[in-house]
Write an enzyme that holds these catalytic residues in place. Sequence first.
Site, PDB file in Angstrom:
ATOM      1  N   TRP A  58      32.391  12.605  65.389  1.00  0.00           N
ATOM      2  CA  TRP A  58      33.684  13.302  65.282  1.00  0.00           C
ATOM      3  C   TRP A  58      34.856  12.329  65.173  1.00  0.00           C
ATOM      4  O   TRP A  58      35.974  12.729  64.864  1.00  0.00           O
ATOM      5  CB  TRP A  58      33.901  14.208  66.498  1.00  0.00           C
ATOM      6  N   LYS A  59      34.630  11.060  65.467  1.00  0.00           N
ATOM      7  CA  LYS A  59      35.702  10.045  65.483  1.00  0.00           C
ATOM      8  C   LYS A  59      36.849  10.540  66.373  1.00  0.00           C
ATOM      9  O   LYS A  59      36.596  11.243  67.350  1.00  0.00           O
ATOM     10  CB  LYS A  59      36.142   9.721  64.054  1.00  0.00           C
ATOM     11  N   GLU A  70      34.545   0.871  62.025  1.00  0.00           N
ATOM     12  CA  GLU A  70      35.942   1.054  62.446  1.00  0.00           C
ATOM     13  C   GLU A  70      36.213   0.283  63.737  1.00  0.00           C
ATOM     14  O   GLU A  70      37.304  -0.260  63.928  1.00  0.00           O
ATOM     15  CB  GLU A  70      36.241   2.559  62.589  1.00  0.00           C
ATOM     16  N   GLU A  81      25.827   2.083  57.164  1.00  0.00           N
ATOM     17  CA  GLU A  81      27.068   2.699  56.696  1.00  0.00           C
ATOM     18  C   GLU A  81      27.831   1.690  55.836  1.00  0.00           C
ATOM     19  O   GLU A  81      28.577   0.862  56.377  1.00  0.00           O
ATOM     20  CB  GLU A  81      27.926   3.117  57.889  1.00  0.00           C
ATOM     21  N   SER A 119      30.442   9.275  53.529  1.00  0.00           N
ATOM     22  CA  SER A 119      30.715  10.394  52.616  1.00  0.00           C
ATOM     23  C   SER A 119      29.476  11.244  52.316  1.00  0.00           C
ATOM     24  O   SER A 119      29.334  11.772  51.219  1.00  0.00           O
ATOM     25  CB  SER A 119      31.362   9.897  51.317  1.00  0.00           C
ATOM     26  N   GLY A 161      30.587  11.794  59.256  1.00  0.00           N
ATOM     27  CA  GLY A 161      31.946  11.805  59.777  1.00  0.00           C
ATOM     28  C   GLY A 161      32.654  13.103  59.423  1.00  0.00           C
ATOM     29  O   GLY A 161      32.458  14.134  60.064  1.00  0.00           O
ATOM     30  N   GLY A 162      33.462  13.056  58.382  1.00  0.00           N
ATOM     31  CA  GLY A 162      34.308  14.192  57.999  1.00  0.00           C
ATOM     32  C   GLY A 162      33.589  15.536  57.959  1.00  0.00           C
ATOM     33  O   GLY A 162      34.102  16.540  58.476  1.00  0.00           O
TER      34      GLY A 162
HETATM   35  P1  13P Z   1      32.423   9.975  56.570  1.00  0.00           P
HETATM   36  O1  13P Z   1      31.210  10.886  56.559  1.00  0.00           O
HETATM   37  O2  13P Z   1      33.688  10.677  56.895  1.00  0.00           O
HETATM   38  O3  13P Z   1      32.489   9.137  55.347  1.00  0.00           O
HETATM   39  O4  13P Z   1      32.194   8.959  57.790  1.00  0.00           O
HETATM   40  C1  13P Z   1      30.988   8.332  57.920  1.00  0.00           C
HETATM   41  C2  13P Z   1      30.966   7.642  59.219  1.00  0.00           C
HETATM   42  O5  13P Z   1      31.683   6.673  59.429  1.00  0.00           O
HETATM   43  C3  13P Z   1      30.084   8.165  60.263  1.00  0.00           C
HETATM   44  O6  13P Z   1      30.010   7.306  61.348  1.00  0.00           O
END
Ligand code: 13P
Length: 251
Positions: A10-11, A98, A168, A214, A235-236
Amino acid sequence: MRKNIVAGNWKMNKTLQEGVDLAKELQTALNGKKVNCDVIVCTPFIHLTAVNALLDPTIVKLGAQNCADKGSGAYTGEVSAAMVASTGAQYVILGHSERRAYYGETNAILKEKLKQALENKLTPIFCIGEVLAEREAGKQNSVVKTQIEDSLFELSAEDFGKIILAYEPVWAIGTGKTATSEQAQEMHAYIRQTIAGKYGASVANETSILYGGSANAGNAGELFANPDVDGGLIGGASLKVDTFLPIVEAF
Ligand code: 13P
Protein backbone atom coordinates in the site's frame (compact mmCIF):
# COMPACT_ATOMS: atom_id res chain seq x y z
CA MET A 1 8.33 -23.74 0.17
CA ARG A 2 7.84 -22.17 -3.26
CA LYS A 3 4.41 -20.67 -3.39
CA ASN A 4 2.42 -18.46 -5.69
CA ILE A 5 1.94 -15.13 -3.93
CA VAL A 6 0.19 -11.87 -4.72
CA ALA A 7 1.17 -9.20 -2.21
CA GLY A 8 -0.15 -5.65 -2.08
CA ASN A 9 2.21 -2.87 -1.04
CA TRP A 10 0.00 0.00 0.00
CA LYS A 11 3.04 2.30 0.40
CA MET A 12 2.15 5.60 2.15
CA ASN A 13 -1.52 5.52 1.19
CA LYS A 14 -4.78 5.28 3.14
CA THR A 15 -5.73 6.74 6.49
CA LEU A 16 -6.38 4.19 9.23
CA GLN A 17 -10.12 4.14 8.51
CA GLU A 18 -9.61 3.87 4.75
CA GLY A 19 -7.15 1.03 5.28
CA VAL A 20 -9.54 -0.84 7.56
CA ASP A 21 -12.29 -0.43 4.97
CA LEU A 22 -10.07 -1.70 2.14
CA ALA A 23 -8.91 -4.72 4.16
CA LYS A 24 -12.52 -5.56 5.08
CA GLU A 25 -13.63 -5.27 1.49
CA LEU A 26 -10.80 -7.48 0.26
CA GLN A 27 -11.42 -10.11 2.92
CA THR A 28 -15.13 -10.17 2.02
CA ALA A 29 -14.39 -10.43 -1.69
CA LEU A 30 -12.04 -13.39 -1.14
CA ASN A 31 -14.09 -15.17 1.52
CA GLY A 32 -15.21 -18.53 0.17
CA LYS A 33 -13.38 -17.99 -3.11
CA LYS A 34 -10.88 -20.61 -4.25
CA VAL A 35 -7.67 -18.86 -5.27
CA ASN A 36 -4.38 -20.37 -6.42
CA CYS A 37 -2.02 -18.09 -4.50
CA ASP A 38 -1.36 -16.67 -1.06
CA VAL A 39 -2.69 -13.14 -0.70
CA ILE A 40 -0.81 -10.65 1.47
CA VAL A 41 -1.39 -6.98 2.22
CA CYS A 42 1.51 -4.85 3.44
CA THR A 43 0.08 -1.83 5.21
CA PRO A 44 1.60 1.19 6.93
CA PHE A 45 2.72 0.41 10.52
CA ILE A 46 -0.15 2.15 12.22
CA HIS A 47 -2.72 0.05 10.35
CA LEU A 48 -1.27 -3.31 11.34
CA THR A 49 -3.08 -3.93 14.63
CA ALA A 50 -6.52 -2.91 13.38
CA VAL A 51 -6.17 -4.73 10.07
CA ASN A 52 -4.85 -7.86 11.79
CA ALA A 53 -7.94 -7.93 14.00
CA LEU A 54 -10.26 -8.15 11.01
CA LEU A 55 -8.31 -10.44 8.67
CA ASP A 56 -8.55 -14.22 8.60
CA PRO A 57 -4.93 -15.17 7.82
CA THR A 58 -6.10 -18.23 5.89
CA ILE A 59 -7.67 -15.73 3.45
CA VAL A 60 -5.50 -12.61 3.57
CA LYS A 61 -2.15 -12.42 5.34
CA LEU A 62 -0.59 -9.28 6.76
CA GLY A 63 2.80 -7.62 6.44
CA ALA A 64 4.62 -4.37 7.13
CA GLN A 65 6.66 -2.34 4.64
CA ASN A 66 9.80 -1.88 6.73
CA CYS A 67 11.35 -2.49 10.13
CA ALA A 68 14.27 -1.05 12.07
CA ASP A 69 17.81 -2.34 11.79
CA LYS A 70 18.10 -2.30 15.60
CA GLY A 71 16.32 -4.35 18.27
CA SER A 72 15.19 -1.63 20.69
CA GLY A 73 16.31 1.56 22.38
CA ALA A 74 16.78 5.24 21.70
CA TYR A 75 15.92 5.30 17.99
CA THR A 76 13.20 7.93 17.77
CA GLY A 77 10.58 7.23 15.14
CA GLU A 78 11.71 3.69 14.36
CA VAL A 79 9.58 0.54 14.58
CA SER A 80 11.30 -2.73 15.47
CA ALA A 81 10.72 -6.15 13.94
CA ALA A 82 9.53 -7.35 17.36
CA MET A 83 6.92 -4.58 17.40
CA VAL A 84 5.75 -5.54 13.90
CA ALA A 85 5.51 -9.20 14.92
CA SER A 86 3.59 -8.28 18.08
CA THR A 87 0.74 -6.90 15.94
CA GLY A 88 0.23 -10.32 14.37
CA ALA A 89 1.84 -9.38 11.04
CA GLN A 90 3.81 -12.24 9.48
CA TYR A 91 5.69 -10.51 6.66
CA VAL A 92 7.87 -7.47 6.14
CA ILE A 93 8.97 -5.86 2.88
CA LEU A 94 12.68 -5.00 3.04
CA GLY A 95 14.94 -3.21 0.61
CA HIS A 96 12.23 -1.60 -1.47
CA SER A 97 13.84 0.72 -4.03
CA GLU A 98 11.96 3.69 -2.54
CA ARG A 99 13.63 3.00 0.82
CA ARG A 100 17.00 2.56 -0.84
CA ALA A 101 16.63 5.77 -2.89
CA TYR A 102 14.87 8.15 -0.48
CA TYR A 103 15.96 6.86 2.95
CA GLY A 104 19.52 5.82 2.26
CA GLU A 105 19.11 2.10 2.93
CA THR A 106 22.32 0.37 1.97
CA ASN A 107 23.00 -3.32 1.60
CA ALA A 108 24.78 -3.19 4.99
CA ILE A 109 21.71 -1.69 6.70
CA LEU A 110 19.48 -4.19 4.96
CA LYS A 111 21.55 -7.06 6.30
CA GLU A 112 20.76 -5.86 9.84
CA LYS A 113 17.06 -5.46 9.02
CA LEU A 114 16.98 -9.00 7.64
CA LYS A 115 18.56 -10.30 10.81
CA GLN A 116 15.99 -8.49 12.95
CA ALA A 117 13.11 -9.75 10.81
CA LEU A 118 14.26 -13.37 10.88
CA GLU A 119 14.98 -13.31 14.62
CA ASN A 120 11.40 -12.17 15.13
CA LYS A 121 10.00 -14.82 12.80
CA LEU A 122 8.82 -12.37 10.16
CA THR A 123 9.08 -13.51 6.55
CA PRO A 124 11.05 -10.90 4.60
CA ILE A 125 9.87 -9.95 1.13
CA PHE A 126 13.24 -8.73 -0.08
CA CYS A 127 13.27 -6.34 -3.06
CA ILE A 128 15.95 -6.05 -5.71
CA GLY A 129 16.06 -4.37 -9.10
CA GLU A 130 18.00 -2.08 -11.38
CA VAL A 131 17.38 1.55 -12.37
CA LEU A 132 16.76 2.59 -15.97
CA ALA A 133 20.33 3.72 -16.70
CA GLU A 134 21.63 0.35 -15.51
CA ARG A 135 19.24 -1.54 -17.79
CA GLU A 136 20.07 0.72 -20.71
CA ALA A 137 23.75 -0.02 -20.13
CA GLY A 138 22.99 -3.76 -20.08
CA LYS A 139 24.10 -4.00 -16.44
CA GLN A 140 20.87 -5.27 -14.91
CA ASN A 141 22.15 -8.77 -14.18
CA SER A 142 25.30 -7.64 -12.41
CA VAL A 143 23.40 -5.00 -10.39
CA VAL A 144 20.85 -7.52 -9.18
CA LYS A 145 23.52 -10.13 -8.49
CA THR A 146 25.46 -7.65 -6.33
CA GLN A 147 22.31 -6.71 -4.39
CA ILE A 148 21.65 -10.39 -3.68
CA GLU A 149 25.27 -11.22 -2.83
CA ASP A 150 25.83 -8.20 -0.59
CA SER A 151 22.66 -8.48 1.47
CA LEU A 152 21.63 -12.12 1.42
CA PHE A 153 24.52 -14.45 0.81
CA GLU A 154 25.77 -14.45 4.38
CA LEU A 155 22.54 -16.16 5.39
CA SER A 156 22.54 -19.87 6.14
CA ALA A 157 20.70 -21.99 3.59
CA GLU A 158 18.01 -22.50 6.23
CA ASP A 159 17.48 -18.76 6.71
CA PHE A 160 17.67 -18.07 2.99
CA GLY A 161 14.88 -20.60 2.57
CA LYS A 162 12.63 -18.35 4.70
CA ILE A 163 12.87 -15.39 2.33
CA ILE A 164 10.62 -14.28 -0.52
CA LEU A 165 12.33 -12.26 -3.25
CA ALA A 166 10.72 -9.52 -5.31
CA TYR A 167 12.31 -8.35 -8.55
CA GLU A 168 11.20 -4.77 -9.05
CA PRO A 169 12.89 -2.96 -11.93
CA VAL A 170 12.91 0.62 -10.65
CA TRP A 171 11.99 1.99 -14.10
CA ALA A 172 8.75 0.01 -13.98
CA ILE A 173 7.58 1.14 -10.52
CA GLY A 174 4.62 3.49 -10.67
CA THR A 175 5.47 4.42 -14.24
CA GLY A 176 2.88 2.36 -16.09
CA LYS A 177 5.82 0.83 -17.94
CA THR A 178 5.85 -2.88 -17.06
CA ALA A 179 8.76 -5.16 -17.84
CA THR A 180 7.77 -7.39 -20.72
CA SER A 181 6.94 -10.95 -19.87
CA GLU A 182 10.25 -11.98 -21.52
CA GLN A 183 12.29 -9.45 -19.52
CA ALA A 184 10.67 -10.65 -16.28
CA GLN A 185 11.23 -14.34 -17.03
CA GLU A 186 14.81 -13.73 -18.12
CA MET A 187 15.69 -11.89 -14.90
CA HIS A 188 13.79 -14.28 -12.63
CA ALA A 189 15.61 -17.24 -14.21
CA TYR A 190 18.91 -15.41 -13.70
CA ILE A 191 18.07 -14.72 -10.04
CA ARG A 192 17.17 -18.39 -9.51
CA GLN A 193 20.42 -19.46 -11.17
CA THR A 194 22.36 -17.05 -8.92
CA ILE A 195 20.69 -18.57 -5.85
CA ALA A 196 21.42 -22.08 -7.13
CA GLY A 197 25.09 -21.17 -7.55
CA LYS A 198 25.32 -20.36 -3.84
CA TYR A 199 22.77 -22.59 -2.10
CA GLY A 200 22.10 -25.34 -4.66
CA ALA A 201 19.24 -26.13 -6.99
CA SER A 202 16.78 -27.32 -4.39
CA VAL A 203 16.92 -24.08 -2.32
CA ALA A 204 16.68 -22.08 -5.58
CA ASN A 205 13.68 -24.07 -6.75
CA GLU A 206 11.93 -23.55 -3.42
CA THR A 207 12.35 -19.74 -3.46
CA SER A 208 9.32 -17.66 -4.45
CA ILE A 209 10.37 -14.80 -6.73
CA LEU A 210 7.71 -12.12 -7.25
CA TYR A 211 7.62 -9.47 -9.97
CA GLY A 212 6.78 -5.85 -9.12
CA GLY A 213 6.41 -2.76 -11.28
CA SER A 214 3.17 -1.56 -12.85
CA ALA A 215 1.63 -5.02 -12.64
CA ASN A 216 -2.11 -4.89 -13.24
CA ALA A 217 -5.12 -6.95 -14.23
CA GLY A 218 -4.15 -6.64 -17.89
CA ASN A 219 -0.60 -7.98 -17.66
CA ALA A 220 -0.62 -10.21 -14.55
CA GLY A 221 -1.80 -13.34 -16.36
CA GLU A 222 1.02 -13.20 -18.89
CA LEU A 223 3.65 -12.38 -16.26
CA PHE A 224 2.53 -15.14 -13.88
CA ALA A 225 2.47 -17.73 -16.68
CA ASN A 226 6.29 -17.66 -16.77
CA PRO A 227 7.95 -20.63 -15.08
CA ASP A 228 10.14 -18.47 -12.81
CA VAL A 229 7.59 -15.76 -11.93
CA ASP A 230 5.86 -16.88 -8.75
CA GLY A 231 3.59 -13.90 -8.28
CA GLY A 232 3.56 -10.16 -7.87
CA LEU A 233 4.27 -7.32 -5.48
CA ILE A 234 1.61 -4.82 -6.40
CA GLY A 235 1.66 -1.10 -5.62
CA GLY A 236 -0.95 1.16 -7.21
CA ALA A 237 -3.31 -1.63 -8.23
CA SER A 238 -3.47 -2.94 -4.65
CA LEU A 239 -5.27 0.17 -3.42
CA LYS A 240 -8.69 -0.89 -4.69
CA VAL A 241 -10.32 -4.31 -4.53
CA ASP A 242 -11.54 -3.84 -8.12
CA THR A 243 -7.97 -3.62 -9.41
CA PHE A 244 -6.30 -6.03 -6.93
CA LEU A 245 -8.71 -8.96 -7.07
CA PRO A 246 -8.27 -9.63 -10.81
CA ILE A 247 -4.49 -9.87 -10.21
CA VAL A 248 -5.09 -12.46 -7.47
CA GLU A 249 -7.39 -14.30 -9.86
CA ALA A 250 -4.79 -14.20 -12.65
CA PHE A 251 -3.32 -17.39 -11.11
P1 13P B 1 3.43 -0.17 -8.76
O1 13P B 1 2.64 -1.46 -8.89
O2 13P B 1 2.60 0.99 -8.34
O3 13P B 1 4.25 0.09 -9.97
O4 13P B 1 4.46 -0.40 -7.56
C1 13P B 1 5.20 -1.54 -7.53
C2 13P B 1 5.89 -1.61 -6.23
O5 13P B 1 6.79 -0.82 -5.95
C3 13P B 1 5.46 -2.63 -5.27
O6 13P B 1 6.33 -2.71 -4.19
